[in-house]
Design a protein around this motif. Structure first.
Motif, mmCIF file in Angstrom:
data_model
loop_
_atom_site.group_PDB
_atom_site.id
_atom_site.type_symbol
_atom_site.label_atom_id
_atom_site.label_comp_id
_atom_site.label_asym_id
_atom_site.label_seq_id
_atom_site.Cartn_x
_atom_site.Cartn_y
_atom_site.Cartn_z
ATOM 1 N N GLU A 216 -46.503 -4.016 17.652
ATOM 2 C CA GLU A 216 -47.085 -3.606 16.371
ATOM 3 C C GLU A 216 -46.658 -2.213 15.930
ATOM 4 O O GLU A 216 -46.627 -1.918 14.734
ATOM 5 C CB GLU A 216 -48.617 -3.651 16.458
ATOM 6 N N ASP A 217 -46.361 -1.352 16.898
ATOM 7 C CA ASP A 217 -46.101 0.059 16.608
ATOM 8 C C ASP A 217 -44.726 0.440 17.142
ATOM 9 O O ASP A 217 -44.542 0.624 18.342
ATOM 10 C CB ASP A 217 -47.198 0.910 17.261
ATOM 11 N N ALA A 218 -43.764 0.579 16.262
ATOM 12 C CA ALA A 218 -42.389 0.869 16.672
ATOM 13 C C ALA A 218 -42.246 2.215 17.361
ATOM 14 O O ALA A 218 -41.292 2.445 18.114
ATOM 15 C CB ALA A 218 -41.465 0.821 15.455
ATOM 16 N N GLY A 219 -43.200 3.127 17.136
ATOM 17 C CA GLY A 219 -43.125 4.444 17.751
ATOM 18 C C GLY A 219 -43.769 4.538 19.119
ATOM 19 O O GLY A 219 -43.647 5.560 19.801
ATOM 20 N N ALA A 220 -44.448 3.470 19.532
ATOM 21 C CA ALA A 220 -45.134 3.479 20.830
ATOM 22 C C ALA A 220 -44.186 3.061 21.937
ATOM 23 O O ALA A 220 -43.367 2.155 21.783
ATOM 24 C CB ALA A 220 -46.339 2.546 20.789
ATOM 25 N N ARG A 221 -44.322 3.731 23.086
ATOM 26 C CA ARG A 221 -43.558 3.366 24.281
ATOM 27 C C ARG A 221 -44.566 3.219 25.420
ATOM 28 O O ARG A 221 -44.755 4.118 26.217
ATOM 29 C CB ARG A 221 -42.506 4.430 24.592
ATOM 30 N N PHE A 222 -45.227 2.062 25.420
ATOM 31 C CA PHE A 222 -46.237 1.756 26.428
ATOM 32 C C PHE A 222 -45.597 0.803 27.443
ATOM 33 O O PHE A 222 -45.425 -0.384 27.167
ATOM 34 C CB PHE A 222 -47.475 1.118 25.782
ATOM 35 N N LYS A 223 -45.233 1.332 28.588
ATOM 36 C CA LYS A 223 -44.467 0.583 29.577
ATOM 37 C C LYS A 223 -45.304 0.307 30.828
ATOM 38 O O LYS A 223 -46.195 1.089 31.182
ATOM 39 C CB LYS A 223 -43.210 1.366 29.976
ATOM 40 N N THR A 224 -45.008 -0.799 31.516
ATOM 41 C CA THR A 224 -45.734 -1.185 32.726
ATOM 42 C C THR A 224 -44.804 -1.227 33.926
ATOM 43 O O THR A 224 -43.752 -1.866 33.877
ATOM 44 C CB THR A 224 -46.417 -2.558 32.554
ATOM 45 N N LEU A 225 -45.210 -0.552 34.994
ATOM 46 C CA LEU A 225 -44.538 -0.643 36.289
ATOM 47 C C LEU A 225 -45.361 -1.563 37.184
ATOM 48 O O LEU A 225 -46.594 -1.476 37.206
ATOM 49 C CB LEU A 225 -44.418 0.728 36.950
ATOM 50 N N ILE A 226 -44.705 -2.439 37.931
ATOM 51 C CA ILE A 226 -45.388 -3.358 38.832
ATOM 52 C C ILE A 226 -44.996 -3.008 40.264
ATOM 53 O O ILE A 226 -43.959 -3.459 40.757
ATOM 54 C CB ILE A 226 -45.026 -4.827 38.535
ATOM 55 N N PRO A 227 -45.798 -2.189 40.938
ATOM 56 C CA PRO A 227 -45.455 -1.839 42.316
ATOM 57 C C PRO A 227 -45.787 -2.956 43.288
ATOM 58 O O PRO A 227 -46.723 -3.734 43.078
ATOM 59 C CB PRO A 227 -46.323 -0.603 42.591
ATOM 60 N N CYS A 228 -45.008 -3.042 44.347
ATOM 61 C CA CYS A 228 -45.344 -3.952 45.434
ATOM 62 C C CYS A 228 -46.502 -3.346 46.228
ATOM 63 O O CYS A 228 -47.085 -2.340 45.823
ATOM 64 C CB CYS A 228 -44.115 -4.183 46.322
ATOM 65 N N ASN A 229 -46.858 -3.945 47.343
ATOM 66 C CA ASN A 229 -47.915 -3.391 48.188
ATOM 67 C C ASN A 229 -47.545 -1.983 48.636
ATOM 68 O O ASN A 229 -46.370 -1.693 48.904
ATOM 69 C CB ASN A 229 -48.121 -4.272 49.425
ATOM 70 N N LEU A 230 -48.547 -1.131 48.732
ATOM 71 C CA LEU A 230 -48.320 0.277 49.048
ATOM 72 C C LEU A 230 -49.055 0.709 50.309
ATOM 73 O O LEU A 230 -50.050 0.111 50.696
ATOM 74 C CB LEU A 230 -48.786 1.154 47.883
#
Length: 308
Positions: A150-164
């Protein structure tokens, strides 16, 4: 100096993010749960409005192993869902352009083929033992996706870590994940001169465990290179080991020489959870720490914090 809001700053991931060398170049806001109740939408939005962070890193949540997830499914779904929504929506509403959201490999379908690639999410049923936690994490990921759409100026990114595992971990078996629980159990076996240690299941299930400071390194790379970062990226090793191997490796580090016995009546979760890390590697990141080094450093922390 740029300002970064870090949720979950007192947890294992948060403390390792704050300890990373790149943290010195930022003003980091890491309110405790008493300073900011993330389940209160109005408080979260007011905090972001007042402090105007340049970047938000969302690492907060209710976490735990199989026992905790099975015992408290309502909390793992509801609390994590509410926190994720409040942080992400408040950041967007207050004009934050850059946000790093931390997901979990629990988001992947239980029957998904390994290695797990990012496009497999939402293609099948989830693992029942931690379904509530997974659903909340999927919601937060999707919310970030929709905001970007919806918002071209947004940079909302997701990292998916393995078990830590690593410094600042939880070592109580009632609340911990597999590897810190193993460290605690094997250490106690050595101190108490026990001849055996019990392993749930047959020990052949495979898991990918990454040293928590390596995730912190990936987070800081994401913060400083968020434009090039894919919208959804696995952060892991790209290789895994059996549960039996982890027990044996911990025993070697600690110096316990007893035998392992298997309780085949206990739940073990998914048979394998291995991340496909090709997207992260194409972005330019690899985990730098070996399993042996990570266990040695974590055991050192355990002895200093809980024994010494």
């Amino acid at each position: 100096m740029p300002r970064l809001l870090l949720t979950g700053g007192q947890g294992m991931v948060g403390q390792n993010i704050r300890a990373h060398h790149q943290a010195k170049s930022w003003e980091i806001l890491a309110p405790t749960s008493t300073e900011l109740d993330l389940t209160d939408e109005h408080l979260v939005r007011a905090y972001i409005k007042a402090n105007k962070p340049d970047v938000v890193v969302h690492a907060a949540g209710r976490v735990g192993g199989i026992q905790a997830n099975m015992a408290h499914p309502v909390d793992f779904l509801d609390v994590n869902n509410v926190i994720g929504r409040n942080v992400i929506m408040s950041a967007w509403a207050e004009g934050v352009r850059d946000l790093i959201n931390l997901g979990s490999t629990c988001m992947y379908p239980a029957a998904a083929p390994n290695p797990l690639s990012e496009d497999m999410i939402l293609t099948g049923p989830l693992e029942p033992t931690n379904e509530g936690y997974a659903l909340a994490k999927i919601m937060a990921m999707r919310l970030c996706n929709y905001i970007n759409r919806e918002d071209a100026g947004a940079r909302f990114k997701t990292l998916i870590p393995c078990n830590l595992f690593g410094p600042h971990d939880k070592f109580d078996p009632k609340h911990s994940h597999l590897l810190p629980a193993i460290i605690h159990k094997v250490h106690q076996a050595k101190i108490d001169k026990q001849s055996t240690v019990e392993i749930w299941g047959d020990g052949t299930a495979q898991r990918e465990f990454m040293y928590a400071p390596d995730l912190a390194d990936a987070v800081w790379c994401a913060v400083t290179d968020i434009e090039a970062l894919p919208e959804l990226t696995n952060i892991g090793l790209g290789q895994d080991h059996t549960i039996n191997h982890y027990y044996a490796e911990v025993a070697r580090v600690i110096g316990w020489t007893g035998d392992f016995v298997h309780d085949l009546t206990r739940p073990v979760g998914m048979k394998q959870k291995l991340c496909d890390t090709s997207r992260a590697q194409e972005w330019g990141w690899r985990a730098p720490t070996s399993l042996r080094t990570g266990i040695e450093e974590t055991y050192k922390f355990y002895c200093e914090r809980y024994i010494g």
